[in-house]
Design an enzyme around this catalytic site. Structure first.
Site, PDB file in Angstrom:
ATOM      1  N   HIS A 282      -6.380  -3.742  -4.240  1.00  0.00           N
ATOM      2  CA  HIS A 282      -5.239  -3.118  -4.910  1.00  0.00           C
ATOM      3  C   HIS A 282      -5.332  -3.261  -6.429  1.00  0.00           C
ATOM      4  CE1 HIS A 282      -3.213  -7.006  -5.772  1.00  0.00           C
ATOM      5  NE2 HIS A 282      -3.615  -7.385  -4.567  1.00  0.00           N
TER       6      HIS A 282
ATOM      7  N   CYS B 170      -6.145 -11.622  -2.144  1.00  0.00           N
ATOM      8  CA  CYS B 170      -6.512 -10.210  -2.079  1.00  0.00           C
ATOM      9  C   CYS B 170      -7.504  -9.865  -3.188  1.00  0.00           C
ATOM     10  CB  CYS B 170      -5.266  -9.340  -2.184  1.00  0.00           C
ATOM     11  SG  CYS B 170      -4.219  -9.392  -0.703  1.00  0.00           S
TER      12      CYS B 170
END
Length: 202
Positions: A162, A178
């Site tokens: 992301h 992440c």
């Protein structure tokens, strides 16, 4: 959830590409909303090595797949002809980083962010954000401009590739686990991938 299964050719490709500065690539075209949000998003200079390049890259992984190297902090999108688009990323700290094989199970533009359970356990002050249904997408959202949701066997791993509202951390290991990209790079990658894209994280 974590498992390690990578071929020798994949590892060699990462090492070779890390030695090649490559050719700088132009920014992708932005929608009106992208341009508006990007103008308001946090800014930070990153080392030139973590900018977006087309590099030489030999691998047995298929064209159109993604390889993430946690150690070097690079993400590679595999192109035809022994090439790849290389992006600088921030990855998880060793105890929290995802490794193994997955695929893109969902994709969102300027996604809503809801703190996951393990993050709430570490940072209880985020509980009101979760109780409110998360944070709407926008320039201050931790998921940034785009999110690719990583799945295994039909199930969400809770790991994502992301954008980020902390671009100064590109090239570092950060606690959430992440894979973070500069917002402009997340937009560029989003235009290249599709649901089902294979992802290997080393």
């Amino acid at each position: 959830m974590n498992f390690k299964y990578v071929t020798a050719s994949t590892l060699v490709a990462v090492l070779l590409a890390g030695c090649n500065g490559g050719t700088a690539l132009p920014d992708p075209r932005l929608s009106g909303r992208d341009a508006e949000f990007m103008a308001l998003a946090p800014k930070a200079a990153v080392s030139s090595q973590y900018e977006r390049y087309l590099v030489d890259y030999r691998t047995n992984e298929p064209v159109g797949s993604i390889i993430v190297d946690n150690r070097s902090k690079f993400l590679y999108y595999i192109m035809p002809g022994g090439k790849a688009v290389r992006y600088g990323v921030a990855t998880g700290q060793d105890a929290m980083a995802f490794t193994g094989r997955a695929y893109v199970g969902a994709m969102q533009e300027w996604p809503r962010w809801i703190p996951p359970k393990d993050m709430l356990e570490r940072w209880p002050h985020l509980q009101p954000t979760a109780d409110a249904g998360g944070l709407p997408g926008g320039p201050d959202n931790p998921l940034g401009s785009r999110a690719l949701y990583l799945y295994q066997n039909g199930r969400d791993t809770l790991y994502r590739i992301h954008g980020t509202n902390e671009p100064e951390k590109i090239g570092q290991a950060v606690s959430s686990g992440c894979i973070r990209m500069r917002d402009i790079d997340a937009i560029d990658l989003y235009h290249r991938v599709k649901v089902g894209t294979k992802v290997t994280v080393l």
